[in-house]
Design a protein around this motif. Structure first.
Motif, PDB file in Angstrom:
ATOM      1  N   ASP A 285       0.839  -1.202   0.000  1.00 37.60           N
ATOM      2  CA  ASP A 285       0.000   0.000   0.000  1.00 37.60           C
ATOM      3  C   ASP A 285       0.874   1.252   0.000  1.00 37.60           C
ATOM      4  N   SER A 286       2.047   1.139   0.620  1.00 31.51           N
ATOM      5  CA  SER A 286       3.032   2.227   0.579  1.00 31.51           C
ATOM      6  C   SER A 286       4.419   1.617   0.474  1.00 31.51           C
ATOM      7  N   VAL A 287       5.328   2.394  -0.077  1.00 22.63           N
ATOM      8  CA  VAL A 287       6.729   1.959  -0.210  1.00 22.63           C
ATOM      9  C   VAL A 287       7.616   3.091   0.284  1.00 22.63           C
ATOM     10  N   VAL A 288       8.642   2.737   1.062  1.00 24.36           N
ATOM     11  CA  VAL A 288       9.677   3.716   1.428  1.00 24.36           C
ATOM     12  C   VAL A 288      10.941   3.281   0.701  1.00 24.36           C
ATOM     13  N   PHE A 289      11.505   4.177  -0.101  1.00 25.94           N
ATOM     14  CA  PHE A 289      12.725   3.842  -0.830  1.00 25.94           C
ATOM     15  C   PHE A 289      13.915   4.494  -0.145  1.00 25.94           C
ATOM     16  N   ASN A 290      14.878   3.650   0.271  1.00 25.05           N
ATOM     17  CA  ASN A 290      16.055   4.145   1.016  1.00 25.05           C
ATOM     18  C   ASN A 290      17.341   4.096   0.170  1.00 25.05           C
ATOM     19  N   GLY A 291      17.222   3.709  -1.094  1.00 30.72           N
ATOM     20  CA  GLY A 291      18.416   3.745  -1.951  1.00 30.72           C
ATOM     21  C   GLY A 291      18.663   5.177  -2.409  1.00 30.72           C
ATOM     22  N   ASP A 292      19.669   5.358  -3.267  1.00 34.65           N
ATOM     23  CA  ASP A 292      19.943   6.692  -3.800  1.00 34.65           C
ATOM     24  C   ASP A 292      18.795   7.093  -4.718  1.00 34.65           C
ATOM     25  N   VAL A 293      18.291   8.304  -4.503  1.00 33.73           N
ATOM     26  CA  VAL A 293      17.107   8.735  -5.246  1.00 33.73           C
ATOM     27  C   VAL A 293      17.364   8.728  -6.758  1.00 33.73           C
ATOM     28  N   GLU A 303       9.652   1.954 -14.965  1.00 32.30           N
ATOM     29  CA  GLU A 303       9.098   3.170 -15.570  1.00 32.30           C
ATOM     30  C   GLU A 303       8.048   3.832 -14.679  1.00 32.30           C
ATOM     31  N   ASP A 304       7.350   3.013 -13.873  1.00 36.50           N
ATOM     32  CA  ASP A 304       6.210   3.553 -13.113  1.00 36.50           C
ATOM     33  C   ASP A 304       6.621   4.653 -12.135  1.00 36.50           C
ATOM     34  N   VAL A 305       7.897   4.587 -11.665  1.00 35.56           N
ATOM     35  CA  VAL A 305       8.302   5.547 -10.620  1.00 35.56           C
ATOM     36  C   VAL A 305       9.440   6.460 -11.080  1.00 35.56           C
ATOM     37  N   ARG A 306       9.656   6.540 -12.380  1.00 39.96           N
ATOM     38  CA  ARG A 306      10.831   7.294 -12.842  1.00 39.96           C
ATOM     39  C   ARG A 306      10.691   8.802 -12.591  1.00 39.96           C
ATOM     40  N   ARG A 307       9.448   9.277 -12.438  1.00 44.34           N
ATOM     41  CA  ARG A 307       9.283  10.718 -12.193  1.00 44.34           C
ATOM     42  C   ARG A 307       9.079  11.010 -10.699  1.00 44.34           C
ATOM     43  N   ALA A 308       9.527  10.076  -9.859  1.00 41.35           N
ATOM     44  CA  ALA A 308       9.305  10.232  -8.413  1.00 41.35           C
ATOM     45  C   ALA A 308       9.975  11.471  -7.844  1.00 41.35           C
ATOM     46  N   ALA A 309      11.087  11.881  -8.451  1.00 37.04           N
ATOM     47  CA  ALA A 309      11.846  13.024  -7.924  1.00 37.04           C
ATOM     48  C   ALA A 309      12.512  13.722  -9.097  1.00 37.04           C
ATOM     49  N   PRO A 310      12.922  14.979  -8.907  1.00 38.95           N
ATOM     50  CA  PRO A 310      13.623  15.655  -9.995  1.00 38.95           C
ATOM     51  C   PRO A 310      14.923  14.920 -10.311  1.00 38.95           C
ATOM     52  N   SER A 311      15.280  14.805 -11.604  1.00 41.20           N
ATOM     53  CA  SER A 311      16.511  14.071 -11.902  1.00 41.20           C
ATOM     54  C   SER A 311      17.724  14.971 -11.675  1.00 41.20           C
ATOM     55  N   LEU A 312      18.806  14.324 -11.335  1.00 35.74           N
ATOM     56  CA  LEU A 312      20.021  15.031 -10.935  1.00 35.74           C
ATOM     57  C   LEU A 312      21.078  14.826 -12.009  1.00 35.74           C
ATOM     58  N   SER A 313      21.681  15.932 -12.462  1.00 37.23           N
ATOM     59  CA  SER A 313      22.697  15.750 -13.503  1.00 37.23           C
ATOM     60  C   SER A 313      23.956  15.186 -12.846  1.00 37.23           C
ATOM     61  N   PRO A 314      24.678  14.260 -13.558  1.00 37.49           N
ATOM     62  CA  PRO A 314      25.860  13.627 -12.962  1.00 37.49           C
ATOM     63  C   PRO A 314      26.872  14.658 -12.449  1.00 37.49           C
ATOM     64  N   GLY A 315      26.895  15.851 -13.071  1.00 38.95           N
ATOM     65  CA  GLY A 315      27.847  16.889 -12.658  1.00 38.95           C
ATOM     66  C   GLY A 315      27.576  17.429 -11.268  1.00 38.95           C
ATOM     67  N   LYS A 316      26.400  17.149 -10.729  1.00 38.47           N
ATOM     68  CA  LYS A 316      26.068  17.690  -9.404  1.00 38.47           C
ATOM     69  C   LYS A 316      26.329  16.689  -8.279  1.00 38.47           C
ATOM     70  N   ARG A 317      26.897  15.550  -8.653  1.00 40.34           N
ATOM     71  CA  ARG A 317      27.110  14.526  -7.620  1.00 40.34           C
ATOM     72  C   ARG A 317      28.144  14.961  -6.589  1.00 40.34           C
ATOM     73  N   LEU A 447      28.783   9.419  -2.437  1.00 40.65           N
ATOM     74  CA  LEU A 447      28.424   8.845  -1.135  1.00 40.65           C
ATOM     75  C   LEU A 447      27.441   9.710  -0.367  1.00 40.65           C
ATOM     76  N   TYR A 448      27.161  10.918  -0.892  1.00 46.03           N
ATOM     77  CA  TYR A 448      26.353  11.862  -0.118  1.00 46.03           C
ATOM     78  C   TYR A 448      25.248  12.486  -0.972  1.00 46.03           C
ATOM     79  N   GLY A 449      24.745  11.746  -1.963  1.00 46.81           N
ATOM     80  CA  GLY A 449      23.709  12.312  -2.841  1.00 46.81           C
ATOM     81  C   GLY A 449      24.302  13.419  -3.686  1.00 46.81           C
ATOM     82  N   MET A 450      23.553  14.520  -3.816  1.00 52.06           N
ATOM     83  CA  MET A 450      24.101  15.636  -4.592  1.00 52.06           C
ATOM     84  C   MET A 450      24.972  16.507  -3.689  1.00 52.06           C
ATOM     85  N   ALA A 451      25.971  17.149  -4.308  1.00 48.89           N
ATOM     86  CA  ALA A 451      26.858  18.011  -3.530  1.00 48.89           C
ATOM     87  C   ALA A 451      26.087  19.229  -3.046  1.00 48.89           C
ATOM     88  N   THR A 452      26.493  19.732  -1.874  1.00 47.81           N
ATOM     89  CA  THR A 452      25.878  20.967  -1.365  1.00 47.81           C
ATOM     90  C   THR A 452      26.707  22.128  -1.912  1.00 47.81           C
TER      91      THR A 452
END
Ligand SMILES: Cc1cc2nc3c(=O)[nH]c(=O)nc-3n(C[C@H](O)[C@H](O)[C@H](O)COP(=O)(O)OP(=O)(O)OC[C@H]3O[C@@H](n4cnc5c(N)ncnc54)[C@H](O)[C@@H]3O)c2cc1C
Length: 528
Positions: A285-293, A303-317, A447-452
């Motif tokens: 009924d619900s899913v929590v995803f803990n991998g890298d967004v 394909e069903d969840v590909r628009r779950a979040a804004p996509s991140l360009s590799p340059g921002k890692r 290791l830390y998602g997108m860079a700050t």
């Protein structure tokens, strides 16, 4: 006749699948089970912890992910909410020396948990005026931390507008004092005249996987977090994951290790099931995803969840790392638990990584000696994690010769500063950005998602609520960001957001049902 069912009744029927037993997933699973939901936690690896992993090298388990345990209060709250006491479940020891820093064979300086001891050490190392400036810096870092804790760190999903409102005039004044749009490096220059101290405090940007030259000055709050205390965990950081997994199981969470999610399915736009790599389908009924967004936006989970979040360009890692987990004799340098070996041209390290996408030619080397720092006993053989910052895989993969060169530069730097490590192929395990990418799909090894990087980056992370109804996000790649305490907090936020949706649906159901809607249609209504 009108019928009413309580939240707990809805909860018992509600099936949640949590994907990933990193710290964010563990905390989310535990807190959802505490609310009586049916929780299944699936994890691709054969143990909990994700990046808090502990490979066995030459017979010794070695913490090979996070080593610095901070923000103890977050874990106290998590254990307390589960009816436990952190101190009963884990043995934590406060470290008197936060870290030992070296700039050469003779140039060394320790930072201490006691700020006055740090002030005295800085006075001896760089002179009393620099020590006075350090105390001034601590006051500003504390103010920045106190200002941002509520409006940003604890907020569900802060925006610039919400934060401006929450900060109030006092908070805005604290941020304005940092200098408009200033980066961490520049802000530190307003305090420290000694370049070594500026470098020491700039390094805290790397705790968020970022360059001090691009990170906003507000990241000085990371310094404050460490100055507030660092603990060692008996059994290593991995023991924290094992402990939380154990409590979650006692609370009814079904944990399935060695189980990979192949796809998240949605039906009518709302999550409905998790497909495993084995072909098994887990209705949800619900899913929590803990991998890298990024795994979602790169279509790795269907394909069903590909628009779950804004996509991140590799340059921002954010940063990746090249690490060596070693079980060996050491000599020549009085290791503390946390040791940093700086080279003189700090900027070149970040230019190499973020502009040239290559390993640093002159790396700073961090060494965690996990059996040091609590007593004066020197182990016969040290368990070490040696780490240098590295680029995440963007457009290219690092070659073996490049990695070998960086390895040789790193261990020669240690030798020049006095530390020799008796490494052999049997007692040393190397982990590359490519290995991290394989372990954490979608991450490119970051290791830390997108860079700050830049003032707005902190607002660019996804919150707990994804764009797909019923899908929630937890972990270091989402708000409030990376680091074990922050990712733990993201797990709390994911659980709280899911429960708030469920509670509000339960309330609206009660209203509708008392107005005459049939029980069946009420039970099949979406929970968002
Ligand atoms: C070398 C290193 C040093 C670090 N140092 C520190 C430090 O000193 N202090 C600190 O606070 N932080 C540190 N960090 C950062 C910290 O470890 C992370 O921010 C934090 O642990 C991330 O937790 P998470 O919840 O995002 O989950 P992760 O640890 O990223 O785990 C995610 C889990 O999800 C699983 N998963 C992903 N996709 C799937 C799938 N499709 N199916 C099944 N399972 C899946 C993965 O196998 C993994 O176990 C360090 C990290 C590393 C790697």
């Amino acid at each position: 006749m009108a019928s009413v069912h309580s939240t707990s009744e809805v909860g018992r029927d509600h099936r949640v699948v949590v994907i990933g037993a990193g710290i964010g997933g563990l905390v989310a699973a535990l807190q959802l089970a505490q609310r009586n939901l049916q929780v299944t936690l699936i994890e691709a690896m054969d143990a909990p912890g994700g990046k808090m992993r502990q490979p066995v090298v030459d017979g010794a388990p070695i913490d090979s992910g996070p080593t610095v345990f901070t923000m103890r209060w977050i874990f106290e709250q998590i254990y307390q909410s589960a009816g436990r006491r952190l101190e009963d479940e884990l043995t934590l020891t406060s470290l008197p020396v936060l870290a030992r820093h070296a700039w050469g064979a003779q140039e060394r300086m320790d930072l201490f948990a006691d700020p006055n001891a740090s002030r005295d050490a800085i006075a001896r190392f760089a002179g009393p005026p620099e020590a006075a400036r350090f105390m001034q810096f601590c006051r500003q870092a504390r103010e920045v931390y106190d200002t941002l804790e509520g409006p940003f760190i604890r907020s569900q999903s802060p925006t610039l507008a919400s934060m401006a409102g929450d900060l109030g005039l006092k908070g805005l004044a604290v941020l304005a004092a940092l200098g408009p749009m200033s980066n961490l490096w520049d802000a530190l220059g307003q305090h420290f005249h000694d370049s070594r101290l500026r470098q020491l405090f700039a390094r805290y940007a790397t705790y968020c996987g970022s360059s001090p030259w691009q990170a906003p000055a507000t990241l000085m709050l990371v310094t404050q977090v460490e100055l507030d205390g660092v603990w060692s965990v008996e059994g290593g950081m991995h023991a924290l994951a094992q402990s939380l997994a154990g409590i979650a199981q006692q609370r009814g969470v079904e944990i399935r290790y060695g189980t990979t999610c192949h796809a998240i399915e949605a039906d009518g736009g709302r999550v409905s099931a998790v497909m495993l790599a084995s072909g098994e389908r887990l209705p949800a009924d619900s899913v929590v995803f803990n991998g890298d967004v990024s795994a979602l936006t790169q279509h790795l989970l269907g394909e069903d969840v590909r628009r779950a979040a804004p996509s991140l360009s590799p340059g921002k890692r954010s940063l990746s790392a090249l690490t060596w987990s070693v079980h060996a004799e050491t000599a020549g340098f009085p290791l503390e638990r946390h040791n940093v070996f700086f080279q003189s041209d700090y900027r070149s390290e970040f230019t190499d990584i973020f502009s040239r996408a290559r390993l640093p030619q002159t790396p700073t080397v961090y060494v965690c000696a996990q059996d040091r720092g609590i007593s004066d006993t020197v182990p016969e053989r040290d368990r070490l994690l040696v780490l240098v910052n590295a680029p995440a895989e963007g457009s290219r993969t690092l070659t073996e010769p490049e990695i070998d060169t960086c390895e040789s530069h790193s261990f020669s730097l240690l030798a020049r500063y006095g530390l020799t490590i008796s490494r052999t192929p049997q007692n040393c395990l190397r982990t590359t950005p490519g290995d991290f990418h394989r372990m954490f799909p979608g991450s490119g090894g970051a290791l830390y998602g997108m860079a700050t990087h830049g003032w707005m980056s902190a607002f660019a992370r996804s919150g707990a609520k994804s764009r797909i109804p019923g899908l929630y996000l937890a972990g270091g790649s989402v708000h409030p960001g990376p680091g074990v305490p922050m990712a733990a907090m993201s797990g709390q936020l994911a659980a709280a957001t899911l429960m708030a949706h469920l509670d509000s649906t339960s309330r609206s159901r009660r209203v509708v049902i008392s107005g005459g809607m049939s029980m069946r249609s009420a039970m099949t209504a979406g929970t968002d």
